[in-house]
Design a protein around this motif. Structure first.
Motif, PDB file in Angstrom:
ATOM      1  N   GLY A  11       0.726  -1.274   0.010  1.00 39.73           N
ATOM      2  CA  GLY A  11      -0.076   0.047  -0.010  1.00 39.73           C
ATOM      3  C   GLY A  11       0.942   1.212  -0.034  1.00 39.73           C
ATOM      4  O   GLY A  11       0.260   2.282   0.228  1.00 39.73           O
ATOM      5  N   TYR A  12       1.956   1.181  -0.316  1.00 37.26           N
ATOM      6  CA  TYR A  12       3.044   2.413  -0.390  1.00 37.26           C
ATOM      7  C   TYR A  12       2.643   3.080  -1.717  1.00 37.26           C
ATOM      8  O   TYR A  12       2.313   2.387  -2.656  1.00 37.26           O
ATOM      9  CB  TYR A  12       4.504   2.184  -0.117  1.00 37.26           C
ATOM     10  N   THR A  13       2.684   4.572  -1.569  1.00 43.91           N
ATOM     11  CA  THR A  13       2.785   5.171  -2.967  1.00 43.91           C
ATOM     12  C   THR A  13       4.163   6.012  -3.228  1.00 43.91           C
ATOM     13  O   THR A  13       4.644   6.619  -2.432  1.00 43.91           O
ATOM     14  CB  THR A  13       1.540   6.199  -2.929  1.00 43.91           C
ATOM     15  N   ILE A  14       4.755   5.714  -4.442  1.00 46.22           N
ATOM     16  CA  ILE A  14       5.810   6.461  -4.832  1.00 46.22           C
ATOM     17  C   ILE A  14       5.552   7.663  -5.303  1.00 46.22           C
ATOM     18  O   ILE A  14       4.864   7.912  -6.321  1.00 46.22           O
ATOM     19  CB  ILE A  14       6.690   5.528  -5.909  1.00 46.22           C
ATOM     20  N   PRO A  15       6.136   8.752  -4.559  1.00 46.75           N
ATOM     21  CA  PRO A  15       5.817  10.229  -5.041  1.00 46.75           C
ATOM     22  C   PRO A  15       6.243  10.389  -6.647  1.00 46.75           C
ATOM     23  O   PRO A  15       7.151   9.750  -7.188  1.00 46.75           O
ATOM     24  CB  PRO A  15       6.581  11.122  -4.240  1.00 46.75           C
ATOM     25  N   GLU A  16       5.613  11.381  -7.309  1.00 44.62           N
ATOM     26  CA  GLU A  16       5.814  11.639  -8.519  1.00 44.62           C
ATOM     27  C   GLU A  16       7.295  12.571  -8.447  1.00 44.62           C
ATOM     28  O   GLU A  16       7.640  13.401  -7.387  1.00 44.62           O
ATOM     29  CB  GLU A  16       4.832  12.338  -9.492  1.00 44.62           C
ATOM     30  N   ILE A  17       7.929  12.839  -9.708  1.00 43.83           N
ATOM     31  CA  ILE A  17       9.188  13.589  -9.390  1.00 43.83           C
ATOM     32  C   ILE A  17       8.908  15.077  -9.376  1.00 43.83           C
ATOM     33  O   ILE A  17       8.037  15.605  -9.732  1.00 43.83           O
ATOM     34  CB  ILE A  17       9.921  13.517 -11.075  1.00 43.83           C
ATOM     35  N   GLU A  18       9.529  15.745  -8.468  1.00 38.96           N
ATOM     36  CA  GLU A  18       9.743  17.123  -7.967  1.00 38.96           C
ATOM     37  C   GLU A  18      11.033  17.499  -8.169  1.00 38.96           C
ATOM     38  O   GLU A  18      11.894  17.135  -7.765  1.00 38.96           O
ATOM     39  CB  GLU A  18       9.132  17.122  -6.453  1.00 38.96           C
ATOM     40  N   LEU A  19      10.940  18.651  -8.942  1.00 37.49           N
ATOM     41  CA  LEU A  19      12.419  19.345  -9.334  1.00 37.49           C
ATOM     42  C   LEU A  19      12.817  19.954  -7.863  1.00 37.49           C
ATOM     43  O   LEU A  19      14.071  20.624  -8.120  1.00 37.49           O
ATOM     44  CB  LEU A  19      12.488  20.219 -10.278  1.00 37.49           C
ATOM     45  N   SER A  20      12.223  20.105  -6.879  1.00 41.05           N
ATOM     46  CA  SER A  20      12.626  21.161  -5.865  1.00 41.05           C
ATOM     47  C   SER A  20      13.357  20.422  -4.873  1.00 41.05           C
ATOM     48  O   SER A  20      13.477  19.155  -4.599  1.00 41.05           O
ATOM     49  CB  SER A  20      11.315  21.843  -5.083  1.00 41.05           C
ATOM     50  N   ASN A  21      14.231  21.063  -4.177  1.00 41.41           N
ATOM     51  CA  ASN A  21      15.177  20.498  -3.129  1.00 41.41           C
ATOM     52  C   ASN A  21      14.168  20.187  -1.733  1.00 41.41           C
ATOM     53  O   ASN A  21      13.814  21.181  -1.141  1.00 41.41           O
ATOM     54  CB  ASN A  21      16.373  21.507  -3.005  1.00 41.41           C
ATOM     55  N   LEU A  22      14.163  19.021  -1.638  1.00 38.74           N
ATOM     56  CA  LEU A  22      13.577  18.373  -0.335  1.00 38.74           C
ATOM     57  C   LEU A  22      14.243  18.067   1.026  1.00 38.74           C
ATOM     58  O   LEU A  22      13.747  17.581   1.833  1.00 38.74           O
ATOM     59  CB  LEU A  22      12.687  17.535  -0.646  1.00 38.74           C
ATOM     60  N   HIS A  23      15.650  18.287   0.789  1.00 42.50           N
ATOM     61  CA  HIS A  23      16.460  17.878   1.965  1.00 42.50           C
ATOM     62  C   HIS A  23      16.263  18.784   2.930  1.00 42.50           C
ATOM     63  O   HIS A  23      16.256  19.907   3.105  1.00 42.50           O
ATOM     64  CB  HIS A  23      17.778  18.247   1.390  1.00 42.50           C
ATOM     65  N   PRO A  24      16.015  18.101   4.216  1.00 47.21           N
ATOM     66  CA  PRO A  24      15.956  18.869   5.629  1.00 47.21           C
ATOM     67  C   PRO A  24      16.894  19.920   5.787  1.00 47.21           C
ATOM     68  O   PRO A  24      16.572  21.200   6.448  1.00 47.21           O
ATOM     69  CB  PRO A  24      15.545  17.691   6.502  1.00 47.21           C
ATOM     70  N   SER A  25      18.140  19.833   5.386  1.00 48.03           N
ATOM     71  CA  SER A  25      19.128  20.684   5.805  1.00 48.03           C
ATOM     72  C   SER A  25      19.364  21.593   4.825  1.00 48.03           C
ATOM     73  O   SER A  25      20.198  22.465   4.538  1.00 48.03           O
ATOM     74  CB  SER A  25      20.260  20.028   6.088  1.00 48.03           C
ATOM     75  N   ASN A  26      18.654  21.619   3.566  1.00 51.76           N
ATOM     76  CA  ASN A  26      18.529  22.430   2.586  1.00 51.76           C
ATOM     77  C   ASN A  26      20.082  22.298   2.021  1.00 51.76           C
ATOM     78  O   ASN A  26      20.661  23.323   1.250  1.00 51.76           O
ATOM     79  CB  ASN A  26      18.331  24.001   2.800  1.00 51.76           C
ATOM     80  N   THR A  27      20.699  21.149   1.973  1.00 51.97           N
ATOM     81  CA  THR A  27      21.943  20.933   1.366  1.00 51.97           C
ATOM     82  C   THR A  27      21.529  21.177  -0.032  1.00 51.97           C
ATOM     83  O   THR A  27      20.693  20.422  -0.744  1.00 51.97           O
ATOM     84  CB  THR A  27      22.497  19.622   1.825  1.00 51.97           C
ATOM     85  N   PRO A  28      22.591  21.717  -1.035  1.00 51.79           N
ATOM     86  CA  PRO A  28      22.247  21.826  -2.379  1.00 51.79           C
ATOM     87  C   PRO A  28      22.569  20.753  -3.316  1.00 51.79           C
ATOM     88  O   PRO A  28      23.045  19.810  -2.999  1.00 51.79           O
ATOM     89  CB  PRO A  28      23.486  22.769  -2.850  1.00 51.79           C
ATOM     90  N   ILE A  29      21.500  20.525  -4.227  1.00 51.52           N
ATOM     91  CA  ILE A  29      21.418  19.232  -5.083  1.00 51.52           C
ATOM     92  C   ILE A  29      22.569  19.160  -5.724  1.00 51.52           C
ATOM     93  O   ILE A  29      23.321  18.265  -5.910  1.00 51.52           O
ATOM     94  CB  ILE A  29      20.060  19.414  -6.077  1.00 51.52           C
TER      95      ILE A  29
END
Length: 486
Positions: free
Chosen positions: A214-232
């Motif tokens: 029952g897990y759902t794989i999220p669609e691609i997001e180009l934004s940075n989701l790192h909690p520490s905002n470490t650059p992509i």
């Protein structure tokens, strides 16, 4: 979950389409390979293609596409794009190139190939660089499993010597010595295809478990989701490492290049194993994104889980997606897979040093002369801080890939073939490596406003230097190249 399925389809299609293009660029033919011409019963041994594929997969993968993919997923599902495109356009090309060039040059290691096409200075740099990298790889892939084994035994009520990490580390290093020393078809050729299958089964089980639980794989997001905002850029590209492209593979491909019966096996053995690794990495990145839902739009839960240790995260995902069967596979994966990559790392180091000093590796005593000091160096490094060793491994890993791609570009140019298929990813990886060196905490730790332009300028300079060199070198015809290497 459309993004995941599309990326999976692109990887499969990339093997047949782009992999076929790369095969035509290099032009494998029916000349005798080193395994046939040199066959010494130790390192040059003909093995079946299916076995070569599985051994190559295990050698280049280990836990790389698992740990790297989970680390990359901290930045969000944008990691899907790098895993997919990096595997097809860079990683597969890199592995095919080194494997094929090695076959054309009597199974030469990547440092010797670099010297042939980039000069003696680069050869010396690559010799030192690759040996240090290989010993570090072998060490980190011994320390991790040793600590996990002692921890598991302690959790089950064990005590005494069996819970001592140093004891298990010594046993693993002793096994490394045996596997590094004996002929390649005695241990590696017999056991590693089995572990290669286990690595695939574990990934497939996790992939199926995502859907059935029952897990759902999220669609691609180009934004940075790192909690520490470490650059992509370039952090994610270095963190994923083996899941997209890895210089470590350049040290492993010559092992199988010395065992291929024909050059036409290159597509499946080298490019195919990298695509398979990319698929494994994609599944694990998807698992990290699906099992640990976002918190406040960030991947905080995944980052917190990884903070407990990468092995703990793998164990948790396997348990949640496959239950009891997953626990068994997880333990096999986080213990056996790194060990099997570690011993081939030391074996590759032995071959690099043997090529360096022209030491014949058929006599037992000659192999002993190289195995012992390499294992002693690994034992010394194992006493250093594990985290620091791993971070330096990650950067040196991508830097070695950059140099290997420039070597392949010059090889293609010299032999009158289209070198842009390697020069473009070489330029890209140059930007990644240089930028990381200037901004990473373990390196110069400068601001991105300084590191970004330096990385771009350096990559452009490398490309310009390569183009300048091509203007001074006359390419050979295919007939001349065949005569030279036949």
């Amino acid at each position: 979950m459309i993004s995941f399925l599309v990326c999976l389809s692109v990887l499969v299609a990339g093997y047949f389409i782009y992999g076929g293009i790369i095969e035509k660029v290099y032009g494998p033919d029916d000349r005798k390979t080193p395994a046939v011409r040199i066959n010494d019963g130790v390192d040059f041994v003909v093995m079946p293609r299916w076995k070569l594929f599985l051994i190559q997969l295990l050698n280049i993968a280990g836990l790389g596409p698992i740990y790297g993919a989970l680390a990359g997923a901290q930045w969000g599902t944008s990691v899907f794009l790098w895993i997919t495109l990096g595997t097809i356009l860079a990683g597969g090309v890199h592995d095919f190139s080194v494997g094929f060039m090695s076959m054309r040059h009597d199974g030469a290691s990547v440092s010797e190939l670099t010297g042939m096409y980039l000069g003696n200075v680069m050869k010396t740099i690559m010799r030192v660089f690759s040996v240090v990298l290989l010993v570090m790889v072998g060490t980190v892939f011994a320390v991790g499993p040793a600590g996990l084994i002692s921890l598991l035994i302690g959790n089950q009520g064990g005590s005494g010597l069996l819970t001592n990490t140093t004891f298990w580390l010594a046993l693993i290093l002793a096994y490394y010595f045996i596997a590094t020393f004996v002929p390649i078809d005695k241990i590696i050729g017999k056991l590693y295809p089995v572990f290669g299958v286990c690595l695939i089964v574990m990934a497939v089980g996790v992939g199926i478990g995502i859907f059935t639980h029952g897990y759902t794989i999220p669609e691609i997001e180009l934004s940075n989701l790192h909690p520490s905002n470490t650059p992509i850029w370039p952090m994610m590209f270095v963190s994923v490492a083996c899941g997209a492209i890895s210089g470590f593979h350049a040290t492993q491909s010559p092992l199988m290049a010395r065992c291929c019966k024909t050059e036409k096996e290159s597509h499946m053995v080298f490019y195919g194993a990298m695509v398979c690794e990319g698929i494994i990495a994609l599944i694990w990145a998807a698992a990290g994104s699906a099992v640990y839902a976002k918190t406040g739009g960030l991947t905080t839960a995944l980052t917190d889980m990884l903070a407990n240790g990468q092995a703990a995260c793998v164990y948790d995902i396997c348990t949640k997606t496959m239950g009891g069967f997953g626990i068994v596979l997880a333990m096999l994966g986080v213990i056996a897979c790194p060990i099997t990559s570690g011993d081939t790392a030391f074996r590759s180091a032995r071959l690099v040093v043997a090529d360096w000093f022209k030491v014949d590796q058929k006599p037992y005593m000659k192999r002993l002369e190289l195995c012992v000091p390499l294992l002693l160096a690994g034992a010394f490094i194992s006493q250093l801080n594990y985290g620091v060793v791993w971070r330096y491994f990650s950067w040196s890993n991508q830097t070695l890939a950059m140099i290997a791609l420039w070597t392949a570009s010059m090889y293609l140019f010299v032999n009158g073939r289209n070198y842009w298929f390697t020069a473009i990813p070489a330029t890209f990886m140059s930007a990644v490596s240089v930028t990381y060196f200037f901004c990473a905490p373990e390196c110069l730790h400068l601001s991105v406003s300084i590191a970004y332009p330096i990385g771009i300028i350096a990559a452009a300079a490398f490309l310009g230097l390569f183009i300048f060199q091509t203007r001074r070198t006359a390419p050979q015809t295919k007939e001349e190249e065949h005569k030279k290497t036949a």
